[in-house]
Design a protein around this motif. Structure first.
Motif, PDB file in Angstrom:
ATOM      1  N   GLY A  21       7.276  -2.138  13.624  1.00 40.64           N
ATOM      2  CA  GLY A  21       6.584  -0.862  13.567  1.00 40.64           C
ATOM      3  C   GLY A  21       5.283  -0.914  12.780  1.00 40.64           C
ATOM      4  N   PHE A  22       4.262  -0.258  13.336  1.00 42.86           N
ATOM      5  CA  PHE A  22       3.004  -0.086  12.605  1.00 42.86           C
ATOM      6  C   PHE A  22       3.104   1.169  11.758  1.00 42.86           C
ATOM      7  CE2 PHE A  22       1.624  -2.666  16.223  1.00 42.86           C
ATOM      8  CZ  PHE A  22       0.875  -3.644  15.574  1.00 42.86           C
ATOM      9  N   PRO A  23       2.589   1.155  10.555  1.00 45.58           N
ATOM     10  CA  PRO A  23       2.725   2.312   9.666  1.00 45.58           C
ATOM     11  C   PRO A  23       1.710   3.406  10.002  1.00 45.58           C
ATOM     12  CG  PRO A  23       1.467   0.610   8.574  1.00 45.58           C
ATOM     13  CD  PRO A  23       1.871   0.047   9.910  1.00 45.58           C
ATOM     14  N   PHE A  24       1.974   4.586   9.505  1.00 42.80           N
ATOM     15  CA  PHE A  24       1.006   5.679   9.550  1.00 42.80           C
ATOM     16  C   PHE A  24       1.194   6.476   8.261  1.00 42.80           C
ATOM     17  CE2 PHE A  24       4.863   6.874  11.758  1.00 42.80           C
ATOM     18  CZ  PHE A  24       5.211   8.092  11.193  1.00 42.80           C
ATOM     19  N   PRO A  25       0.180   7.170   7.836  1.00 38.25           N
ATOM     20  CA  PRO A  25       0.284   7.897   6.565  1.00 38.25           C
ATOM     21  C   PRO A  25       1.447   8.882   6.580  1.00 38.25           C
ATOM     22  CG  PRO A  25      -1.991   7.785   7.287  1.00 38.25           C
ATOM     23  CD  PRO A  25      -1.155   7.263   8.420  1.00 38.25           C
ATOM     24  N   GLN A  26       2.258   8.830   5.536  1.00 38.76           N
ATOM     25  CA  GLN A  26       3.416   9.717   5.432  1.00 38.76           C
ATOM     26  C   GLN A  26       3.449  10.341   4.040  1.00 38.76           C
ATOM     27  OE1 GLN A  26       7.161   7.971   6.945  1.00 38.76           O
ATOM     28  NE2 GLN A  26       5.973   6.103   7.346  1.00 38.76           N
ATOM     29  N   LEU A  27       4.098  11.469   3.969  1.00 33.21           N
ATOM     30  CA  LEU A  27       4.259  12.151   2.704  1.00 33.21           C
ATOM     31  C   LEU A  27       5.715  12.648   2.616  1.00 33.21           C
ATOM     32  CD1 LEU A  27       3.016  13.270   0.084  1.00 33.21           C
ATOM     33  CD2 LEU A  27       2.481  15.370   1.356  1.00 33.21           C
TER      34      LEU A  27
ATOM     35  N   SER B  21       0.834  -1.199   0.000  1.00 32.49           N
ATOM     36  CA  SER B  21       0.000   0.000   0.000  1.00 32.49           C
ATOM     37  C   SER B  21       0.867   1.247   0.000  1.00 32.49           C
ATOM     38  CB  SER B  21      -0.931  -0.008   1.211  1.00 32.49           C
ATOM     39  OG  SER B  21      -1.787  -1.139   1.165  1.00 32.49           O
ATOM     40  N   ALA B  22       0.206   2.399   0.016  1.00 31.67           N
ATOM     41  CA  ALA B  22       0.932   3.657  -0.083  1.00 31.67           C
ATOM     42  C   ALA B  22       1.890   3.867   1.085  1.00 31.67           C
ATOM     43  CB  ALA B  22      -0.064   4.814  -0.169  1.00 31.67           C
ATOM     44  N   SER B  23       1.443   3.447   2.310  1.00 33.37           N
ATOM     45  CA  SER B  23       2.268   3.710   3.492  1.00 33.37           C
ATOM     46  C   SER B  23       2.584   2.451   4.279  1.00 33.37           C
ATOM     47  CB  SER B  23       1.555   4.709   4.418  1.00 33.37           C
ATOM     48  OG  SER B  23       1.272   5.912   3.745  1.00 33.37           O
ATOM     49  N   SER B  24       2.180   1.278   3.782  1.00 29.34           N
ATOM     50  CA  SER B  24       2.377   0.071   4.574  1.00 29.34           C
ATOM     51  C   SER B  24       2.531  -1.158   3.688  1.00 29.34           C
ATOM     52  CB  SER B  24       1.184  -0.141   5.520  1.00 29.34           C
ATOM     53  OG  SER B  24       0.012  -0.368   4.760  1.00 29.34           O
ATOM     54  N   VAL B  25       3.141  -2.174   4.282  1.00 35.15           N
ATOM     55  CA  VAL B  25       3.181  -3.498   3.687  1.00 35.15           C
ATOM     56  C   VAL B  25       2.090  -4.303   4.385  1.00 35.15           C
ATOM     57  CG1 VAL B  25       4.565  -5.576   3.309  1.00 35.15           C
ATOM     58  CG2 VAL B  25       5.662  -3.317   3.245  1.00 35.15           C
ATOM     59  N   ASP B  26       1.075  -4.688   3.644  1.00 35.18           N
ATOM     60  CA  ASP B  26      -0.094  -5.344   4.225  1.00 35.18           C
ATOM     61  C   ASP B  26       0.071  -6.861   4.166  1.00 35.18           C
ATOM     62  OD1 ASP B  26      -1.265  -2.886   4.681  1.00 35.18           O
ATOM     63  OD2 ASP B  26      -2.288  -2.871   2.739  1.00 35.18           O
TER      64      ASP B  26
END
Length: 291
Positions: free
Chosen positions: A278-284, A240-245
């Motif tokens: 680590g759990f991801p969070f939306p990043q830019l 995904s955009a901010s994570s590996v699911d």
């Protein structure tokens, strides 16, 4: 009869030269009529009281017979409600007959109005037929958790003549017409003994997938409620955009389904924090262009 007495009084008055009414005779007839009416009303009341008592005893007897023969709860509730309706109809006819109403005339009136009543109650007739279909084909039974039409979801409490009663998880009661239940798609969550639970756990980019997979396998192996056949599945679902699911699928008993779902979420969260995953969070990421 009262109208007959009044007509007789008027007739005797008109036939008399002095228009004198025989009040004593009229009073005597009225008294006799009142006594007869009183007897009829008293008899109707006695029939009602005795009839209700008999209906109650018959319902108890039938209930014991159905329980003794180990009929399904859904069949028991349907048959008992149907029997109660029929017995009360018989009692109503008996009371009407005792009050002096001609039952044959009454039946003729009902028959002549049958078409109109049938058209007006066509929905209820379809609900009755739907109840029979449910009892015969058994898409669900009392105690099952189902998703019905119009987002009606809950545990089946009773299957009555025209309606099925559902109890929601927040203790609300929903009356669902049997016709709609028998003619629409129904999801029965209790029909099968096992269910598959599924999660998607997102981790940060850069985490070692094999390490995360090993941690999840350890968590799954430690939970005895999770079945090993079919074997649990762990796979990389998507980037995904901010994570590996990471997708996890396991099988468990239907009775353990929700406990496993919530416990797995809690245990994975606690274990990942301990393991430093680590759990991801939306990043830019912003790149500044040089002049």
């Amino acid at each position: 009869m009262l109208l007959t007495l009044l007509n007789a009084a008027l007739l005797s008055a008109s036939s008399s030269s002095k228009f004198k009414v025989d009040w004593d005779s009229l009073f005597e007839r009225l008294t006799d009529w009142s006594i007869e009416i009183g007897k009829s009303i008293l008899g109707a009341i006695l029939i009602y009281i005795i009839g209700r008592f008999i209906i109650k005893q018959i319902n108890r007897l039938v209930s014991k017979i159905l329980e003794k023969r180990k009929f399904e709860i859904s069949v028991q509730t349907f048959l008992k409600s149907l029997l109660s309706l029929l017995l009360n109809l018989i009692l109503a006819f008996a009371i009407i007959a005792k009050l002096g109403v001609e039952t044959t005339s009454f039946a003729a009136i009902l028959a002549s109005a049958g078409v109109a009543i049938g058209m007006a109650l066509s929905g209820n007739l379809s609900n009755f037929a739907g109840g029979l279909i449910i009892l015969v084909f058994k898409p669900f039974k009392v105690g099952d958790y189902i998703d019905g039409p119009s987002n009606a979801s809950g545990t089946v409490k009773e299957i009555q003549i025209f309606h099925t009663i559902l109890s929601t998880v927040d203790n609300k009661i929903i009356y669902v017409p049997n016709g709609s239940l028998s003619s629409n798609a129904i999801v029965n969550y209790s029909k099968q003994e096992t269910r598959r639970a599924e999660w998607v756990f997102g981790v940060e980019y850069g985490e070692d997938y094999e390490r995360v997979k090993a941690v999840l396998e350890r968590i799954i192996a430690a939970d005895e409620r999770i079945l090993q056949t079919p074997a649990p599945f762990i796979g990389l679902g998507s980037l995904s955009a901010s994570s590996v699911d990471i997708k996890v699928r396991v099988w468990t008993k239907s009775s353990d389904y929700w406990d496993v779902v919530f416990d797995m979420n809690r245990i994975v969260y606690e274990t990942f924090n301990k393991e430093g995953i680590g759990f991801p969070f939306p990043q830019l990421t912003v790149h500044q262009a040089k002049d």
